[in-house]
Design a protein around this motif. Structure first.
Motif, PDB file in Angstrom:
ATOM      1  N   ASN A  95       0.808  -1.214   0.000  1.00  0.00           N
ATOM      2  CA  ASN A  95       0.000   0.000   0.000  1.00  0.00           C
ATOM      3  C   ASN A  95       0.843   1.267   0.000  1.00  0.00           C
ATOM      4  OD1 ASN A  95      -2.596  -1.285   0.099  1.00  0.00           O
ATOM      5  ND2 ASN A  95      -2.138  -1.841   2.223  1.00  0.00           N
ATOM      6  N   ALA A  96       2.059   1.159  -0.495  1.00  0.00           N
ATOM      7  CA  ALA A  96       2.975   2.303  -0.451  1.00  0.00           C
ATOM      8  C   ALA A  96       3.552   2.569  -1.830  1.00  0.00           C
ATOM      9  CB  ALA A  96       4.093   2.053   0.562  1.00  0.00           C
ATOM     10  N   TYR A  97       2.722   3.141  -2.698  1.00  0.00           N
ATOM     11  CA  TYR A  97       3.170   3.522  -4.039  1.00  0.00           C
ATOM     12  C   TYR A  97       3.759   4.930  -3.983  1.00  0.00           C
ATOM     13  CZ  TYR A  97       0.953  -0.562  -6.083  1.00  0.00           C
ATOM     14  OH  TYR A  97       0.618  -1.848  -6.421  1.00  0.00           O
ATOM     15  N   TRP A  98       4.984   5.057  -4.508  1.00  0.00           N
ATOM     16  CA  TRP A  98       5.667   6.352  -4.505  1.00  0.00           C
ATOM     17  C   TRP A  98       5.188   7.178  -5.704  1.00  0.00           C
ATOM     18  CZ3 TRP A  98      11.149   6.911  -2.271  1.00  0.00           C
ATOM     19  CH2 TRP A  98      11.302   6.090  -1.142  1.00  0.00           C
TER      20      TRP A  98
ATOM     21  N   PRO B 192      -0.249   0.966   9.014  1.00  0.00           N
ATOM     22  CA  PRO B 192       0.021   2.352   9.414  1.00  0.00           C
ATOM     23  C   PRO B 192       0.506   3.261   8.297  1.00  0.00           C
ATOM     24  CG  PRO B 192       1.824   0.932  10.084  1.00  0.00           C
ATOM     25  CD  PRO B 192       0.775   0.027   9.513  1.00  0.00           C
ATOM     26  N   GLN B 193       0.496   2.789   7.055  1.00  0.00           N
ATOM     27  CA  GLN B 193       0.996   3.629   5.969  1.00  0.00           C
ATOM     28  C   GLN B 193       0.042   4.783   5.680  1.00  0.00           C
ATOM     29  OE1 GLN B 193       4.031   3.548   4.066  1.00  0.00           O
ATOM     30  NE2 GLN B 193       3.116   5.562   3.808  1.00  0.00           N
TER      31      GLN B 193
ATOM     32  N   TYR C 149       5.740  11.552  -0.310  1.00  0.00           N
ATOM     33  CA  TYR C 149       6.122  10.503  -1.251  1.00  0.00           C
ATOM     34  C   TYR C 149       4.921   9.658  -1.671  1.00  0.00           C
ATOM     35  CZ  TYR C 149      11.132  10.983  -0.037  1.00  0.00           C
ATOM     36  OH  TYR C 149      12.413  11.430   0.137  1.00  0.00           O
ATOM     37  N   ILE C 150       4.203   9.162  -0.701  1.00  0.00           N
ATOM     38  CA  ILE C 150       3.224   8.099  -0.913  1.00  0.00           C
ATOM     39  C   ILE C 150       1.851   8.670  -1.236  1.00  0.00           C
ATOM     40  CG2 ILE C 150       2.163   6.040   0.073  1.00  0.00           C
ATOM     41  CD1 ILE C 150       5.214   5.862  -0.304  1.00  0.00           C
ATOM     42  N   PHE C 151       1.231   8.121  -2.268  1.00  0.00           N
ATOM     43  CA  PHE C 151      -0.163   8.405  -2.576  1.00  0.00           C
ATOM     44  C   PHE C 151      -0.968   7.193  -2.135  1.00  0.00           C
ATOM     45  CE2 PHE C 151      -3.324   8.555  -6.375  1.00  0.00           C
ATOM     46  CZ  PHE C 151      -4.315   9.085  -5.563  1.00  0.00           C
ATOM     47  N   ARG C 152      -1.689   7.352  -1.011  1.00  0.00           N
ATOM     48  CA  ARG C 152      -2.534   6.262  -0.522  1.00  0.00           C
ATOM     49  C   ARG C 152      -3.906   6.827  -0.181  1.00  0.00           C
ATOM     50  NH1 ARG C 152      -2.345   2.184   4.728  1.00  0.00           N
ATOM     51  NH2 ARG C 152      -3.926   0.775   3.874  1.00  0.00           N
ATOM     52  N   PRO C 153      -4.803   6.798  -1.147  1.00  0.00           N
ATOM     53  CA  PRO C 153      -6.127   7.387  -0.897  1.00  0.00           C
ATOM     54  C   PRO C 153      -6.990   6.523  -0.003  1.00  0.00           C
ATOM     55  CG  PRO C 153      -6.043   6.402  -3.074  1.00  0.00           C
ATOM     56  CD  PRO C 153      -4.654   6.301  -2.511  1.00  0.00           C
ATOM     57  N   ASN C 154      -7.859   7.192   0.728  1.00  0.00           N
ATOM     58  CA  ASN C 154      -8.831   6.511   1.579  1.00  0.00           C
ATOM     59  C   ASN C 154     -10.235   6.952   1.151  1.00  0.00           C
ATOM     60  OD1 ASN C 154     -10.005   5.031   3.645  1.00  0.00           O
ATOM     61  ND2 ASN C 154      -9.751   6.654   5.167  1.00  0.00           N
ATOM     62  N   GLY C 155     -10.519   6.728  -0.130  1.00  0.00           N
ATOM     63  CA  GLY C 155     -11.805   7.133  -0.680  1.00  0.00           C
ATOM     64  C   GLY C 155     -11.663   8.225  -1.711  1.00  0.00           C
TER      65      GLY C 155
ATOM     66  N   ALA D 167      -3.469   4.747  -6.967  1.00  0.00           N
ATOM     67  CA  ALA D 167      -2.050   5.038  -6.796  1.00  0.00           C
ATOM     68  C   ALA D 167      -1.168   4.113  -7.621  1.00  0.00           C
ATOM     69  CB  ALA D 167      -1.676   4.942  -5.323  1.00  0.00           C
ATOM     70  N   GLY D 168      -1.585   2.865  -7.793  1.00  0.00           N
ATOM     71  CA  GLY D 168      -0.783   1.904  -8.534  1.00  0.00           C
ATOM     72  C   GLY D 168      -0.827   2.082 -10.025  1.00  0.00           C
ATOM     73  N   ASN D 169      -1.596   3.045 -10.512  1.00  0.00           N
ATOM     74  CA  ASN D 169      -1.664   3.323 -11.949  1.00  0.00           C
ATOM     75  C   ASN D 169      -1.350   4.780 -12.274  1.00  0.00           C
ATOM     76  OD1 ASN D 169      -2.619   0.827 -13.475  1.00  0.00           O
ATOM     77  ND2 ASN D 169      -4.053   0.891 -11.740  1.00  0.00           N
ATOM     78  N   TYR D 170      -0.751   5.494 -11.314  1.00  0.00           N
ATOM     79  CA  TYR D 170      -0.358   6.881 -11.536  1.00  0.00           C
ATOM     80  C   TYR D 170       1.066   6.933 -12.094  1.00  0.00           C
ATOM     81  CZ  TYR D 170      -3.620  10.554 -10.160  1.00  0.00           C
ATOM     82  OH  TYR D 170      -4.640  11.461 -10.148  1.00  0.00           O
ATOM     83  N   TYR D 171       1.297   7.905 -12.988  1.00  0.00           N
ATOM     84  CA  TYR D 171       2.597   8.051 -13.638  1.00  0.00           C
ATOM     85  C   TYR D 171       3.028   9.517 -13.618  1.00  0.00           C
ATOM     86  CZ  TYR D 171       1.919   3.332 -15.457  1.00  0.00           C
ATOM     87  OH  TYR D 171       1.731   1.980 -15.569  1.00  0.00           O
ATOM     88  N   PRO D 172       4.320   9.772 -13.723  1.00  0.00           N
ATOM     89  CA  PRO D 172       4.771  11.168 -13.822  1.00  0.00           C
ATOM     90  C   PRO D 172       4.454  11.739 -15.197  1.00  0.00           C
ATOM     91  CG  PRO D 172       6.633   9.665 -14.044  1.00  0.00           C
ATOM     92  CD  PRO D 172       5.445   8.822 -13.707  1.00  0.00           C
ATOM     93  N   ILE D 173       3.911  12.952 -15.214  1.00  0.00           N
ATOM     94  CA  ILE D 173       3.599  13.660 -16.457  1.00  0.00           C
ATOM     95  C   ILE D 173       4.446  14.932 -16.465  1.00  0.00           C
ATOM     96  CG2 ILE D 173       1.783  14.623 -17.905  1.00  0.00           C
ATOM     97  CD1 ILE D 173       1.287  11.710 -17.171  1.00  0.00           C
ATOM     98  N   ASN D 174       5.406  15.013 -17.376  1.00  0.00           N
ATOM     99  CA  ASN D 174       6.271  16.196 -17.470  1.00  0.00           C
ATOM    100  C   ASN D 174       5.900  17.093 -18.646  1.00  0.00           C
ATOM    101  OD1 ASN D 174       8.319  15.373 -15.350  1.00  0.00           O
ATOM    102  ND2 ASN D 174       8.393  13.606 -16.716  1.00  0.00           N
ATOM    103  N   LEU D 175       5.651  16.483 -19.780  1.00  0.00           N
ATOM    104  CA  LEU D 175       5.201  17.207 -20.969  1.00  0.00           C
ATOM    105  C   LEU D 175       3.706  17.005 -21.171  1.00  0.00           C
ATOM    106  CD1 LEU D 175       5.480  18.683 -23.715  1.00  0.00           C
ATOM    107  CD2 LEU D 175       6.159  16.481 -24.706  1.00  0.00           C
ATOM    108  N   GLY D 176       3.277  15.747 -21.206  1.00  0.00           N
ATOM    109  CA  GLY D 176       1.872  15.505 -21.445  1.00  0.00           C
ATOM    110  C   GLY D 176       1.505  14.038 -21.426  1.00  0.00           C
ATOM    111  N   VAL D 177       0.241  13.787 -21.671  1.00  0.00           N
ATOM    112  CA  VAL D 177      -0.322  12.441 -21.691  1.00  0.00           C
ATOM    113  C   VAL D 177      -1.359  12.419 -22.804  1.00  0.00           C
ATOM    114  CG1 VAL D 177      -1.970  13.112 -19.889  1.00  0.00           C
ATOM    115  CG2 VAL D 177      -1.574  10.696 -20.334  1.00  0.00           C
ATOM    116  N   TYR D 178      -1.487  11.275 -23.474  1.00  0.00           N
ATOM    117  CA  TYR D 178      -2.534  11.188 -24.478  1.00  0.00           C
ATOM    118  C   TYR D 178      -3.106   9.783 -24.527  1.00  0.00           C
ATOM    119  CZ  TYR D 178       0.590   8.953 -27.996  1.00  0.00           C
ATOM    120  OH  TYR D 178       1.429   8.109 -28.685  1.00  0.00           O
TER     121      TYR D 178
END
Length: 829
Positions: free
Chosen positions: A168-171, A462-463, A468-474, A580-591
Motif C-alpha cells: 500500500n505504499a506507491y511512490w 500504518p501507511q 512521497y506516498i499516494f494512498r487514498p482513503n476514498g 495510486a498503482g496506476n499513476y505516472y509522472p507527467i512532465n510534458l503531457g499524456v494522451y
C-alpha cells in the motif's frame, strides 16, 4: 566487492563490411545504432549498505570491527562472516561474481572518519580471509569488471513506474507534491534558456551580471528531494529563495541585453545603454506595475517580446492595464487588433492576497482590464509593440474592443472565435462537447473534479499518504456549484468561460481564434482541512473513446511510453491500490487514442496522472495532507501562506491544455506546442514619450539569418556563452521514430545560418554534458552482449559535421552537443 554505483552509455554500430556491401547496390545509410542508454542494476533492497549491520555513522548501532585480541569483545571473525554472508546473498541474485555495496545513505557521512576507519578494517580482514575480495572502487572499475565476463545482458526498454516498496505504499504522490515549486522551477528553466541566449548575443561579462546564479539555483533544485516536493517546508522555502535570487541577477542581465540590442543593431561596445526595461515576475496573478501606467500625455508603453525558440512564433499575450481606451501598434506603426477583458473579482482577490504575502505591500488599486493582442516574433529574436491611449483621430475599429461579461441563462453555451468550439451545459455548469471545423473532429467531452482523502495511517496498516506516498482513503466527486452561473467573455481574439467550481476551486477556460486547442487555467486552494482529513485534488477529462486500458505518458519530456492499466510488460503485476498503482509522472503531457481520434493533454509543470477509466485522463493538481508518510520528510505535506500572522493553505494556480485530433495527427501539436509551453515569450516593458522610439531603436531583431528557421522537428536546447568566448550549442530532434509520417525523419541544421554574423573557426562535438569530446568518448565505449538483441530497434543517427558545410544531422530523438569557437572573441567588460 565494490562500494559505488555505476551507469554507462553504449551503442552498437552497423559494421563497415555491411555498409560497403550496401554501397555496391547504391544504398547509402545514415549511421544506424542500437542504443543502450544505461548499464545498470537493482539492489536487493535499497541504496543503503547490505543487511547485517554495516552503518557506521556517529552513535550508530552497528558493531564496529574490534580487532584487539586482548579485549573481551574481539569480533573480527564474526564481522568477516557477516560481510561474506551479505556478499554471497547478493551474489546469488546478481549476474557475474562482481557485486557492488553502496556504503552510505541519506544524512550519512557527517563524520566520514567513522565510516572509513571501519571500511579499511573490513577490506583488510575480508581479503585476509580469502573467500571474497573487497576493494574501494569507481564506476569505471565496476563496469569494466562486469564487461570482461562476456556475460549477455537482458534489455529493458520501459521504466519502473509506478514504484512501491510495500503493498500500500506507491511512490506516486511525489509526482505532484509541491506543485507551486514545480511550476516555479519549470518557469525559471525556460527563463534561463532565454537569458543564456541573450547573454551570448551581447557577450559574457567578466564583472557584470551573468546567468550563473540562476544556473546554480536550478541545478540545486534538481535534487531528488527538491523538485519532487519531498523536502521539509523550510528547505522548500530555501530553494524558492535561491531561485528568486538567481532570477534577480539573470533579470539584470536580460535588461542590459535587451537595452543593448534595441539601441543598436551592432552590439559591439555596448557598455551603458540608456533604455530601461522592466519585467513582471507576478504577471500570472495580474500584477504588473510596468503595464498598469497612465498612458496619457502622449506616453506609450513599449512591449518587447523575445522568442527563444528556433522558429517563428505566433501567440497571444495578455497584460493588465487601467484604461479602456487603448490602441496597439506594431514596430511599423500598424494598428494591431486587440481585445480588453474585464478583471473579475476572483483575479483581484488572489492578486491582493499574494502581493501582500510575497511583497509585503497592498497595491492601492487593481487594474480594470486584461489587454490581449496577437503577436508575431522571429526565431531567436524580438518584436516590439506599442500600447497607447486612443487619440481623437483614431477610428473606433483601431481601438481595443471591450466586451462585458455575460452570465449564462441559457441551457447551453458555445464559445470559440476560431476553428475550435466548446459547448457547455450551463444548467450543470460543465463542459459537454468539443469540435474542430478544420479537422472535422466532433467529440463528447466532459470535465470533472474530485478529491482523494489521504489515508491517516491509523488503521491496521500504518501507511499514511504523504509527500512521497499516494494512498487514498476514498474518492469524492466535486460537483460544480450551480448556484454560481458560468461567466462568459467573448471577443474577436479569444473567448473565456469562468467557473466557480466550489468555494476553493476556480477555473478559466480559454479558446483562441488562431489556436486549435483549449487552455484551462485552474486555481485550487486553500484546500480545506477543517474535517481533519488531507485531500488530494484531481481533474478528469472524460470522453466516449474506447481506449482498452491504454494511454501514453512522456519520459522526461522526450519519448512517450505506452501504459496499460494494471499491467506491466515484463512481469505479472498485482495492484493493491487501483488509483495510486496506476499513476505516472507527467512532465510534458499524456494522451490516449482509439480507432479514429487521439486526445492530448499537456501540462505547464510536472504532475501525476493516470487513465483509471477507459476514455478518461486524470491529472492530480494539488495535495494538502496532515500526516507524514514515514519516508524521511518527518512532517506532513501541509503548505500554507501567512499574511499578517494569519495562515491559510496554499493556493496553486496553473494551466493545462487539451486538443483532440484525428488519429496519428496529434504528435505535431504535442511536440511544437510543448516547446512553447516550456519556453514562453519573455516579456519586457519600457516607456516612450512621443513617437521617437522607432527612430532611435531597433524594432525587430533575429540572431539568425532572416530567411532561416530551424526545421519543425528540431529544438534549440542550449545556446550559451562560455568563459573563453566560445559557445555551447545543443540541438535536439523532437520526434520518435514513426511518431509522425513527415517529421520522424532525419533533420539538417545549417550552422552558418544560425550564426550569420560570425565565422566558425572550430566545432567540436562533445557528450551530452559537454565535459568530454565525443571522439574520445567513442574510443572508450564498451560493446555489450544483449539477450534477444533483435528486440532492440536500429535507429538513424547523424554523421560527423563537415567543417566546410557546417550542417548538423539529427536522427529521431537524437540530441547533439557542440562547443563552437569563432574566429574572433568578443567579451563584454
Amino acid at each position: 566487492m565494490l562500494f559505488t554505483s555505476s551507469e554507462l552509455i553504449t551503442k552498437i554500430v552497423i559494421n563497415e563490411k555491411t555498409q560497403n556491401a550496401l554501397k555496391l547496390y547504391g544504398v547509402v545509410l545514415k549511421p544506424l545504432v542500437l542504443l543502450l542508454t544505461i548499464f545498470t542494476g537493482i539492489f536487493p533492497k535499497n541504496y543503503e549498505p547490505p543487511p547485517g549491520g554495516f552503518y557506521f555513522e556517529i552513535n550508530d548501532v552497528s558493531p564496529v570491527v574490534q580487532d584487539d585480541p586482548l579485549l573481551f569483545d574481539y569480533n573480527v571473525e564474526e564481522r568477516v562472516n557477516d560481510f561474506v554472508a551479505a556478499a554471497v546473498s547478493q551474489a546469488n541474485i546478481t549476474r557475474t561474481n562482481h557485486i557492488m555495496f553502496t556504503m552510505g545513505t541519506d544524512f550519512k557521512y557527517q563524520y566520514a572518519e567513522s565510516w572509513f576507519r571501519q571500511l579499511d578494517k573490513f577490506i583488510h580482514y575480508v581479503n585476509k580471509d580469502g573467500r571474497v575480495n573487497a576493494l574501494y572502487s569507481t564506476p569505471s572499475i565496476y563496469t569494466d569488471a562486469k564487461h570482461t565476463t562476456s556475460e549477455s545482458w537482458p534489455l529493458k526498454t520501459d521504466d519502473f513506474f509506478p514504484y512501491a516498496d510495500q503493498a500500500n505504499a506507491y511512490w506516486t504522490g511525489y509526482f505532484t507534491s509541491r506543485p507551486a515549486l514545480k511550476g516555479y522551477v519549470r518557469l525559471l528553466s525556460g527563463y534561463y534558456l532565454a537569458a543564456r541566449q541573450l547573454e551570448f548575443f551581447i557577450g559574457r561579462s567578466s564583472v557584470g551580471p551573468t546567468t550563473d546564479s540562476l544556473a546554480d539555483a536550478l541545478a540545486v533544485a534538481q535534487h531528488h528531494d527538491a523538485v519532487t516536493g519531498t523536502e521539509k517546508q523550510h528547505v522548500a522555502d530555501d530553494y524558492a529563495k535561491r531561485l528568486y535570487r538567481g532570477y534577480a541577477e539573470a533579470e539584470s542581465l536580460v535588461k542590459l541585453s535587451l537595452a543593448c540590442l534595441t539601441e543598436s543593431a551592432s552590439i559591439s561596445g555596448c557598455d551603458s545603454p540608456k533604455t530601461k526595461f522592466e519585467q513582471c515576475p507576478l504577471l500570472n496573478i495580474s500584477y504588473c506595475p510596468q503595464s498598469e501606467v497612465d498612458l496619457s500625455h502622449a506616453k506609450s508603453l513599449v512591449v518587447l517580446l523575445y522568442n527563444s525558440l528556433g522558429w517563428k512564433r505566433e501567440d497571444v499575450i495578455r497584460i493588465p492595464v487601467i484604461s479602456e481606451s487603448i490602441v496597439v501598434r506594431d514596430s511599423e506603426g500598424r494598428v494591431v487588433e486587440s481585445q480588453l477583458l474585464p478583471l473579475l473579482n476572483a483575479s483581484t482577490t488572489i492578486r491582493s492576497h499574494y502581493i501582500k504575502a510575497y511583497l509585503g505591500i497592498s497595491p492601492s488599486a487593481a487594474p480594470k482590464f486584461w489587454l490581449a493582442f496577437p503577436v508575431s516574433v522571429p526565431p531567436l529574436g524580438f518584436t516590439t509593440y506599442f500600447v497607447s491611449t486612443a487619440k481623437q483621430t483614431d477610428s473606433a475599429s483601431s481601438m481595443s474592443t471591450l466586451y462585458s461579461p455575460q452570465v449564462t441563462e441559457k441551457s447551453t453555451t458555445k464559445i470559440g472565435p476560431g476553428l475550435v468550439k466548446l459547448l457547455y451545459n450551463a444548467d450543470e455548469g460543465r463542459l459537454s462537447f468539443y469540435s474542430n471545423s478544420r479537422s472535422k473532429v466532433n467529440a463528447v467531452v466532459e470535465q470533472s473534479f474530485s478529491y482523494y482523502t489521504g489515508q491517516d495511517g491509523n488503521g491496521s496498516d500504518p501507511q499514511a499518504s504523504g509527500a512521497y506516498i499516494f494512498r487514498p482513503n476514498g474518492t469524492y466527486p466535486i460537483k460544480s456549484d450551480t448556484q454560481v452561473p458560468l461567466t462568459v467573455l467573448q471577443g474577436p481574439i479569444l473567448d473565456e468561460v469562468h467557473q466557480q467550481i466550489n468555494p476553493w476551486i476556480y477555473q478559466i477556460t480559454r479558446v483562441f481564434k488562431a489556436k486549435e486547442h483549449a487552455e484551462f487555467e485552474f486555481r485550487v486552494g486553500p484546500i480545506p482541512t477543517d474535517d481533519g482529513t488531507g485531500k488530494e485534488v484531481a481533474m478528469q477529462i472524460t470522453t466516449a473513446m474506447m481506449t482498452n486500458k491504454t494511454f501514453y505518458t512522456d519520459s522526461n519530456g522526450r519519448d512517450f511510453i505506452k501504459r496499460i492499466r494494471d499491467s506491466r510488460s515484463d512481469w505479472e503485476l498485482q495492484v493493491h491500490q487501483p488509483a495510486a498503482g496506476n499513476y505516472y509522472p507527467i512532465n510534458l503531457g499524456v494522451y490516449m487514442e482509439d480507432n479514429s481520434t487521439e486526445l492530448s493533454l499537456l501540462v505547464d509543470r510536472s504532475v501525476g496522472g493516470a487513465s483509471l477509466v477507459d476514455g478518461q485522463l486524470e491529472l492530480m493538481l494539488h495535495r494538502r495532507l496532515l500526516h507524514d508518510d514515514g519516508r524521511g520528510v518527518a512532517e506532513a505535506l501541509n503548505e500554507t501562506v501567512c499574511v499578517d500572522d494569519e495562515c491559510a493553505g496554499l493556493t496553486v494556480q496553473g494551466k493545462f491544455y487539451v486538443r483532440i485530433d484525428p488519429k496519428g495527427e496529434g504528435a505535431k501539436w504535442r511536440r511544437s506546442f510543448g516547446q512553447e509551453i516550456y519556453s514562453p515569450l519573455l516579456i519586457a516593458f519600457s516607456e516612450q514619450d512621443g513617437e521617437n522610439w522607432i527612430n532611435s531603436h531597433v524594432g525587430t531583431f533575429t540572431a539568425m539569418d532572416p530567411s532561416y528557421s530551424l526545421p519543425d522537428n528540431v529544438a534549440l536546447l542550449t545556446l550559451q556563452a562560455l568563459e573563453d568566448g566560445s559557445a555551447l550549442l545543443r540541438l535536439a530532434h523532437l520526434y520518435e521514430t514513426r511518431e509522425d509520417k513527415d517529421l520522424s525523419t532525419m533533420a539538417n541544421v545549417e550552422l552558418k545560418k544560425i550564426f550569420p554574423d560570425k565565422k566558425i573557426g572550430k566545432i567540436t562535438e562533445t557528450n551530452l554534458s559537454a565535459n568530454q569530446e565525443r571522439a574520445e568518448m567513442e574510443k572508450k565505449r564498451l560493446k555489450w552482449k544483449v539477450e534477444d538483441s533483435q528486440s532492440a530497434e536500429m535507429v538513424a543517427r547523424g554523421g560527423p559535421v563537415d567543417p566546410s558545410k557546417l550542417i548538423v544531422e539529427l536522427g529521431p530523438m537524437e540530441i547533439r552537443t557542440f562547443v563552437i569557437k569563432f574566429d574572433y572573441i568578443f567579451l563584454r567588460v
